[in-house]
Write a protein that holds these residues in place. Structure first.
Motif, PDB file in Angstrom:
ATOM      1  N   ASP A 527       0.881  -1.175   0.000  1.00  0.00           N
ATOM      2  CA  ASP A 527       0.000   0.000   0.000  1.00  0.00           C
ATOM      3  C   ASP A 527       0.912   1.217   0.000  1.00  0.00           C
ATOM      4  O   ASP A 527       1.203   1.809   1.038  1.00  0.00           O
ATOM      5  N   ASP A 529       0.724   4.321  -0.994  1.00  0.00           N
ATOM      6  CA  ASP A 529       0.277   5.640  -0.538  1.00  0.00           C
ATOM      7  C   ASP A 529       0.229   5.715   0.981  1.00  0.00           C
ATOM      8  O   ASP A 529       0.735   6.661   1.584  1.00  0.00           O
ATOM      9  N   ARG A 530      -0.385   4.721   1.619  1.00  0.00           N
ATOM     10  CA  ARG A 530      -0.501   4.770   3.073  1.00  0.00           C
ATOM     11  C   ARG A 530       0.865   4.664   3.737  1.00  0.00           C
ATOM     12  O   ARG A 530       1.127   5.316   4.751  1.00  0.00           O
ATOM     13  N   LEU A 925      -4.124  -1.478   7.001  1.00  0.00           N
ATOM     14  CA  LEU A 925      -3.016  -1.435   6.053  1.00  0.00           C
ATOM     15  C   LEU A 925      -2.823  -2.806   5.417  1.00  0.00           C
ATOM     16  O   LEU A 925      -2.946  -3.845   6.076  1.00  0.00           O
TER      17      LEU A 925
END
Length: 968
Positions: A527, A529-530, A925
């Motif tokens: 992930d 972006d996170r 997440l």
């Protein structure tokens, strides 16, 4: 006497059709004009057939076109610049716009004809373009200042020269600043103001006034009306354009550049000059920035600066291979930008000591560099010729449709473009352009051959300037970032020094070098972006960044670890941002060996606290040590290099050592203040997860403090004596504060004392006699259950024996099975009613969860310990093993319970390490979901949840069978 246009024209030029310009467009011209155009038919044919834009300008004003062919160009330039300047006295903004646009159209035609007819050299053309732009911007500024004065918003304006002492200055940057403006260029401006010089009226806030003035300035210049536009205007070269207004207080700007200015901004300011407004103010500002731009000594920091800039240059060079059709003349390989950076880089290196190298114009500085022997004369001559050739081709591409393009036309348009550029055939242009690009590439490659490329394996990663780089956005998308523009903007903010961690120049240099690997590592978490936004939060929380970023630069393998933490464990990441130096522990050779023993921990803590001057000092040092050690265990859990059982033991060993050492320190503090109690002794009893050595990263400490003293002693022996009860109560309070009070280094542990005799209403420290009496006579069933996990952490020899005996006596006393069973079932039913679980991931509270596992173990110990005391264990897993060995539990039931306990423990360890709150796989997440599945030994979190529910159903059935079904 100056020669006119016709006398100075030079060929060759080639039209793209056979019809003459006069025959096609001007059949009704007066005889003189028609004759003049006929004399220049071949030239005008080339112009109108090669450029629809110029054709429109000529059709709209053929008389002016013929005047251009018959007059001295410099005189006409003076006139058209004066036309622009006259907009100062316009009676309305609409009139000012119209005047400027009419002048721009005439100027555009004049300049194009002088360029295409080779009446002016490239330097003459760019100087003319710059001069007109200066005139237009100055006229617009003067008009706005006069307008504001007339409206009563400015009180000290000089009507004859509105800009003088106005406190408002427009800096020209880039090609405008260097007098190298291209034909259809935008103009890069930075607008500054000093309200102290000419403040607005009393009721007007200065910043708002000057920002509004600047917005109106941009509107005058680039608003597209029926008359066209004057110049596209770009204000994004100002400091941190995402966070600052379009007009900036001059002192704020100076402070920014002197403390946070970046490499690319140093290079940009080589070309900066005051162009409009309060020119004296602009001159003063640029003089102040000279030490920032031109560094006197070439120390190592300056060398690193230049190397960082070179890496950025490599990243923006564009196409790796040289093309012709479709090639970007500005950014492509071997293009204009390479020549400019070739010059600017060496200016930054040498200009601090050689003032002759501080000029703005590219060709002039190539000559100066050769004269100063920084480059060979042959290189200077090659690059000067290449620069003039490429800029001329750039102008031809822009003249076609008045577009700000740098691309060589492709396909059928390429041949037309070649003829418009003065080449008889497309092949002739193709050969000349390729040769020029190769020459530039060769020279720039030799200069930059030792610089590492600022690019990932997937593409370019460039974060200079005030706007997105399209290639960078594409690279980020390929890496897996769903919000590439936001990521790019945040990284640019880092380079603008938006956080404490990136305000140091060395930190930004290290960050520049780390960027490709960092972004790749974050993308690998699943992930991107996170994880990136987590790193942004991590970076934001750092008090400084040089040390950490330098460590990551020297040990890039730590990037993967940080990315894993950010993509999996927000809680661990928060702790890391508060104390980034804990990463140093990962570099120790034995980090991935066995977890430290209690003896090793005690020795290390003693070294950490050695020389501490006060209890507060010891508390702070203990918190630092505790965080480091918790981080070590956490990383081992996350990396799956220790089991859940080993992690629980590791957290518990650390807590034991911390409790013991802080109790000693607290006792010494009490003795210094109030003396000692004769025969006084204190014991710490751990309950709950600490007692069972089953702690997680989020566990609090369930504690009891028990004391004893010599018979007959009533008070302490210090200068400020306390009674025995007061003394040990205060000792307990200070001990709890030493563990849980927030200090500059945070909180060490949360402490729960509710399991002490009489609960929260009882004294925080109880005497041995009271403890024994309470456990023998008054303890409730739930307190007996809790006592099964009681473990003495610290106590003088003798007191520990007496306490263990009291605990054993309490737990081994006969109990009524039915009463005990009913108490446990009722207790569990009450818990389910008052605190129902909403998800199977509430592993502790859910039906069939960890609480019921523990209750089964504790209940069976209470029932059977009177006859079989050896079954007792503070550890739940070990207790199930003992109960199986003594056949209190069947082998099958014990195995089901022990398997469930192991799963619950593994999941709880990872979840408490990673999260503060509850776990929801739908919003979690990706990295955490993956870690949860790995902890269960399954391929995904869905399978893990199914297994978890399966065990909870089995545990609930066993609870109902062994203890009884709760009512809820």
């Amino acid at each position: 006497m100056a020669k006119n246009f016709s006398e100075r024209m030079q060929g060759p030029w080639f039209a793209n059709h056979d019809k003459t310009a006069v025959q096609q467009f001007w059949p009704d011209l007066d005889p003189i004009s028609a004759t003049l155009l006929q004399q220049h038919a071949s030239f005008m044919d080339a112009v109108v057939s090669g450029s629809p834009y110029l054709r429109r300008l000529i059709i709209d004003d053929p008389v002016y076109a013929t005047n251009c062919l018959n007059c001295v160009p410099e005189t006409m330039l003076d006139e058209v610049c004066m036309e622009a300047a006259n907009a100062t006295r316009a009676t309305s903004i609409a009139e000012a716009k119209a005047q400027l646009r009419k002048a721009k159209s005439r100027f555009a035609l004049l300049t194009a004809l002088c360029d295409l007819g080779r009446v002016w050299s490239l330097e003459n053309v760019t100087e003319a373009l710059t001069r007109f732009a200066d005139s237009a911007v100055q006229a617009a500024v003067n008009f706005l200042l006069l307008e504001a004065h007339a409206a009563g918003k400015l009180t000290r304006t000089n009507p004859q020269n509105p800009s003088e002492n106005s406190g408002y200055v427009v800096l020209a940057m880039g090609k405008l600043g260097a007098h190298e403006l291209n034909y259809s260029s935008d103009i890069d401006l930075i607008v500054l103001f000093d309200a102290a010089i000419a403040p607005p009226a009393e009721n007007i806030e200065p910043t708002r006034f000057f920002v509004k003035l600047t917005q109106r300035l941009v509107d005058i210049l680039q608003d597209i009306t029926p008359d066209g536009y004057v110049f596209r205007t770009d204000l994004r070269l100002r400091p941190d354009p995402r966070a600052t207004q379009v007009a900036i207080a001059i002192e704020s700007a100076a402070t920014y550049y002197e403390s946070l200015g970046q490499n690319w901004e140093r290079a940009a300011y080589i070309k900066a000059r005051q162009a409009a407004g309060d020119l004296a103010l602009g001159e003063e500002f640029l003089a102040r920035l000279k030490p920032y731009i031109w560094r006197k000594y070439l120390d190592f920091a300056a060398i690193n600066d230049v190397q960082s800039l070179i890496r950025q240059i490599h990243a923006v060079k564009g196409h790796a291979e040289i093309a012709v059709e479709g090639h970007n003349l500005k950014l492509g390989r071997g293009g204009i930008r390479e020549i400019e950076f070739f010059v600017q880089t060496q200016q930054l290196i040498a200009g601090g000591r050689n003032k002759n190298l501080r000029g703005r114009r590219t060709c002039d500085m190539l000559q100066a560099l050769a004269e100063a022997q920084w480059i060979k004369p042959e290189a200077a001559a090659d690059l000067q010729a290449a620069y003039r050739f490429l800029r001329t081709l750039e102008h031809r591409a822009q003249m076609v449709d008045d577009q700000q393009t740098h691309l060589v036309p492709a396909g059928e348009k390429f041949e037309n473009y070649a003829r418009f550029s003065g080449f008889e055939t497309a092949e002739a242009l193709r050969g000349a352009l390729r040769k020029t690009l190769e020459i530039v590439k060769a020279h720039s490659s030799r200069l930059f051959e030792s610089a590492d490329a600022l690019a990932s394996d997937t593409g370019s990663l460039v974060f200079t300037g005030g706007e997105d780089d399209l290639d960078t956005l594409e690279t980020l998308s390929k890496l897996g970032y769903r919000q590439p523009s936001e990521v790019s903007a945040i990284v640019r903010g880092w380079h603008f020094g938006s956080y404490h961690a990136t305000r140091d120049r060395r930190a930004r240099e290290a960050l520049t070098e780390l960027m490709p690997k960092l972004l790749q590592a974050l993308a690998l978490t699943g992930d991107a972006d996170r994880s990136f936004f987590g790193f942004d939060g991590f970076l934001k929380g750092l008090p400084a960044g040089v040390q950490l970023l330098s460590m990551l630069k020297a040990n890039p393998e730590l990037l993967a670890l940080i990315a894993n933490i950010l993509g999996t464990a927000p809680r661990l990441a928060l702790g890391l941002s508060r104390q980034p130096r804990v990463l140093e522990a990962v570099l120790e050779p034995g980090f991935f060996g066995d977890l430290p023993s209690p003896t090793a921990l005690a020795n290390a803590l003693d070294q950490q606290t050695e020389g501490a001057a006060s209890l507060d000092d010891i508390m702070d040092r203990a918190r630092i040590f505790g965080r480091e050690q918790k981080f070590r265990v956490g990383v081992r859990v996350l990396s799956e290099t220790v089991s859940a059982e080993a992690a629980g033991l590791g957290f518990a060993n650390l807590a034991d050592v911390m409790l013991t050492r802080l109790l000693i320190a607290t006792e010494a503090h009490m003795a210094a203040a109030h003396g000692t109690i004769q025969g006084g002794e204190v014991a710490i009893i751990a309950m709950g997860k600490l007692g069972g050595r089953e702690m997680t990263a989020g566990s609090d400490l369930d504690l009891m403090l028990v004391y004893s003293h010599a018979t007959g002693t009533e008070v302490s022996n210090g200068d400020r004596p306390l009674s025995v009860g007061q003394y040990f109560a205060r000792l307990a309070q200070r001990f709890i504060a030493a563990l849980s009070a927030p200090t500059a280094e945070g909180v060490l542990y949360e402490v729960d004392m509710r399991l002490r005799p009489s609960g929260s209403k009882g004294p925080v420290a109880v005497s041995l006699a009271s403890f024994v009496s309470y456990q023998k006579e008054s303890a409730w069933t739930w307190e007996k259950l809790a006592l099964t996990r009681a473990r003495i952490v610290a106590a003088p020899h003798g007191l520990d024996l007496r306490l263990n005996a009291a605990i054993a006596a309490s737990l081994c006393s006969p109990r009524d099975a039915n009463t005990t069973r009913k108490d446990v079932v009722d207790m569990r039913g009450l818990m389910l009613r008052e605190h129902p679980a909403a998800s199977p991931w509430e592993i502790k509270r859910v039906r069939g969860g960890l609480v019921e596992l523990e209750f089964i173990a504790q209940f069976l110990q209470l029932l059977h310990a009177p006859l079989m005391p050896e079954i007792r264990s503070t550890n739940t897993f070990q207790a199930f093993g003992n109960l199986r060995e003594h056949e209190i539990l069947s082998a099958a039931d014990a195995q089901d319970l022990m398997t469930a306990w192991q799963l619950y423990s593994r999941l709880t360890q990872i979840l408490r390490l990673c999260l503060e709150g509850e776990f929801d796989p739908q919003t979690s997440l990706t990295g955490l979901n993956r870690a949860v599945a790995q902890a269960a030994g399954l391929p995904d979190v869905c399978s893990t949840q199914a297994l978890l529910v399966e065990h909870q159903v089995a545990v609930a059935q066993l609870f109902d069978k062994i203890v009884g079904p709760p009512v809820f």
